[in-house]
Write an enzyme that holds these catalytic residues in place. Structure first.
Site, PDB file in Angstrom:
ATOM      1  NE  ARG A  15     -17.510  -2.713   8.553  1.00 30.67           N
ATOM      2  CZ  ARG A  15     -17.147  -3.971   8.768  1.00 30.67           C
ATOM      3  NH1 ARG A  15     -16.551  -4.298   9.898  1.00 30.67           N
ATOM      4  NH2 ARG A  15     -17.369  -4.889   7.869  1.00 30.67           N
ATOM      5  CD  GLN A  69     -20.381  -9.094   8.832  1.00 29.11           C
ATOM      6  OE1 GLN A  69     -20.779  -7.967   8.549  1.00 29.11           O
ATOM      7  NE2 GLN A  69     -19.167  -9.320   9.292  1.00 29.11           N
ATOM      8  CG  ASP A 107     -12.771 -11.634   5.555  1.00 32.36           C
ATOM      9  OD1 ASP A 107     -13.243 -10.537   5.195  1.00 32.36           O
ATOM     10  OD2 ASP A 107     -13.362 -12.394   6.347  1.00 32.36           O
ATOM     11  NE  ARG A 157      -9.987 -10.423   7.797  1.00 30.79           N
ATOM     12  CZ  ARG A 157      -9.976 -11.487   8.601  1.00 30.79           C
ATOM     13  NH1 ARG A 157      -8.865 -12.149   8.815  1.00 30.79           N
ATOM     14  NH2 ARG A 157     -11.080 -11.886   9.221  1.00 30.79           N
TER      15      ARG A 157
END
Ligand code: S3P
Length: 448
Positions: A125, A171, A323, A396
């Site tokens: 990431r 973030q 999300d 998820r």
């Protein structure tokens, strides 16, 4: 050993539940409590593995964390209270992007070096988005190809910056604000669209000098202001509730009451979208707690449909349902009409490439999906067929396809379902309570 789950379709969900504490709020309250002066008490802290990675990291930085029953005590030692983690034992964040990105803001303001690393997904990431502002503030950070964990952070005396982040990422915004706590002067951060604003609200609660200019999405924080400890009650996580909400809306005869949920408007675009599609979701007992709206949700099975021309979700709504897009894609297969999602390229760099994992999973279940570089389009009223779905280690995805499995006839299998614990360790147990025994079957042949 990874745990696989089989799901038998054709049930309904009936009952009253609480979901675990909000993940975003739990990370923030733990980090801020660790640099406040004195002992904070936290109730309802998330059971999520990600939030426990945050607790592990602050413990390694010399902060006492005492967990008894429902309450966690964090004995903050002020802005200069961290001790360097004992190398070579690194600060290990597991699967948690929030931990690595937000904690790096605090580590940048320390007068020692830290190494932060995570699992294989974390190492893929992008971290340049935080390395750039923290470097401008005076920290020195080395990373694989200048972008990927492990990060070696040489903290420093930080200077304030006026920073515009090119992506709407809470973030990144939080990382800059947390570094701003240590800077000599006023740091400002702005973003293209408003992302979740828990940090802004919580910093006020801890006594930081912070101001928000809504018109420009600009926030300023005064550095070198000591934080005081708090007694904080964490509400339930609406992003975890989203999976149960989807099940209740889509399975005939369902009725569900979810108590004590965070209903911050920067997190509830998912509910608004569902309401626009005709969902019956009743919001009750709304109060403000620590400046965050909290309440109960009553959900009933609903026939969902779009206007004739379909529904397009794009632009500034996307950060507020980022999300929930995997489960929204599952819902889209069942509505009357077509749902299109654009401007969601951030999904490609989440715990998995979620545009790809959602598309592949739905196609495996026989659904027609159009995949774009920045989104998806799905026409509704499609029949789902049971399939074997790989979670790709993404919590998820595991949960969204479990709900898809409830809608399919036959038995769907989720390979690597245990990653649900990253945000919602109680997910399968709760779902079994709501749907009845025999709906969720643990696979006795659990594969590696
Ligand atoms: C989070 C922000 C979002 C979200 C993540 C949690 C947070 O990520 O996807 O699950 O708590 O700030 P970005 O900041 O990358 O948008």
């Amino acid at each position: 050993m990874s745990r696989n789950i089989r799901i038998r379709g054709n049930s309904k969900v009936i009952g009253t539940v609480q979901v675990p504490g909000d993940k975003s709020i739990s990370h923030r309250v733990a980090m801020l409590a660790s640099i406040a002066e004195g002992c904070s008490t936290i109730q309802g802290f998330a059971s999520s593995a990600d939030c426990h990675a945050t607790l592990d990291c602050i413990k390694k930085l010399g902060i006492a964390v005492v967990e008894n029953n429902q309450t966690i005590e964090i004995h903050g030692r002020g802005l200069r209270g961290y001790q360097p983690a004992k190398l070579p034992v690194e600060l290990f964040v597991g699967n948690s992007g929030s931990t690595i990105r937000m904690l790096s803001g605090i580590l940048a303001g320390q007068n020692f070096q830290s190494i932060v690393d995570g699992d294989a997904s974390i190492r893929r990431r992008p971290m340049k988005r935080i390395i750039e502002p923290l470097t401008l503030m005076g920290a020195t950070i080395t990373a694989t190809e200048g972008n990927f964990a492990p990060l070696t952070i040489h903290g420093n005396r930080l200077r304030p910056i006026d920073y515009h982040t090119p992506v709407a990422s809470a973030q990144v915004k939080t990382c800059v604000l947390f570094a701003g706590i240590f800077a000599d002067g006023e740091t400002t951060v702005s973003e293209p669209e408003l992302s979740r604003n828990h940090s802004e609200l919580m910093l006020k609660e801890f006594g930081a000098k912070i101001e928000t200019l809504r018109a420009t999405n600009k926030i300023s924080i005064q550095g070198q202001v000591e934080l005081h400890p708090v007694a904080y009650q964490v509400p339930g996580d609406v992003s975890s509730a989203a999976f149960l909400i989807a099940a209740a809306l889509l399975l005939p005869d369902s009725q569900l009451l979810i108590k004590n949920i965070n209903l911050n408007p920067t997190r509830t675009a998912f509910l608004n979208v569902l309401e626009n599609l005709g969902a019956t979701i009743i919001r009750e007992n709304i109060t403000l707690r620590h400046m965050e709206p909290v309440g109960d949700l009553r959900i009933f099975f609903s026939e969902l449909k779009t206007e004739k021309e379909g529904m397009v979700l794009s632009g500034d709504i996307i950060p507020n349902l980022i999300d929930e897009i995997p489960i929204l894609a599952v819902i889209a297969t069942q509505i009357a009409g077509r749902l299109k999602i654009r401007d969601a390229r951030e999904l490609r760099i989440k715990e998995s490439d979620r545009l790809k994992t959602v598309t592949e999973g739905l196609r495996a279940m026989g659904v027609e999906v159009d995949e774009f570089e920045d989104g998806l389009a799905i026409s509704g009223k499609q029949t789902l067929k049971a399939a074997k779905i790989h979670s790709e280690g993404d919590h998820r995805i595991a949960m969204a396809f479990t709900i898809a499995g409830l809608l399919a006839s036959g038995e769907t299998e989720i390979i690597g379902a245990d990653c649900a614990a990253v945000s919602f360790p109680e997910f399968y147990e709760l779902l079994t309570e709501l749907c009845g025994e025999g709906t969720i079957i643990e696979n006795p042949r659990n594969e590696k």
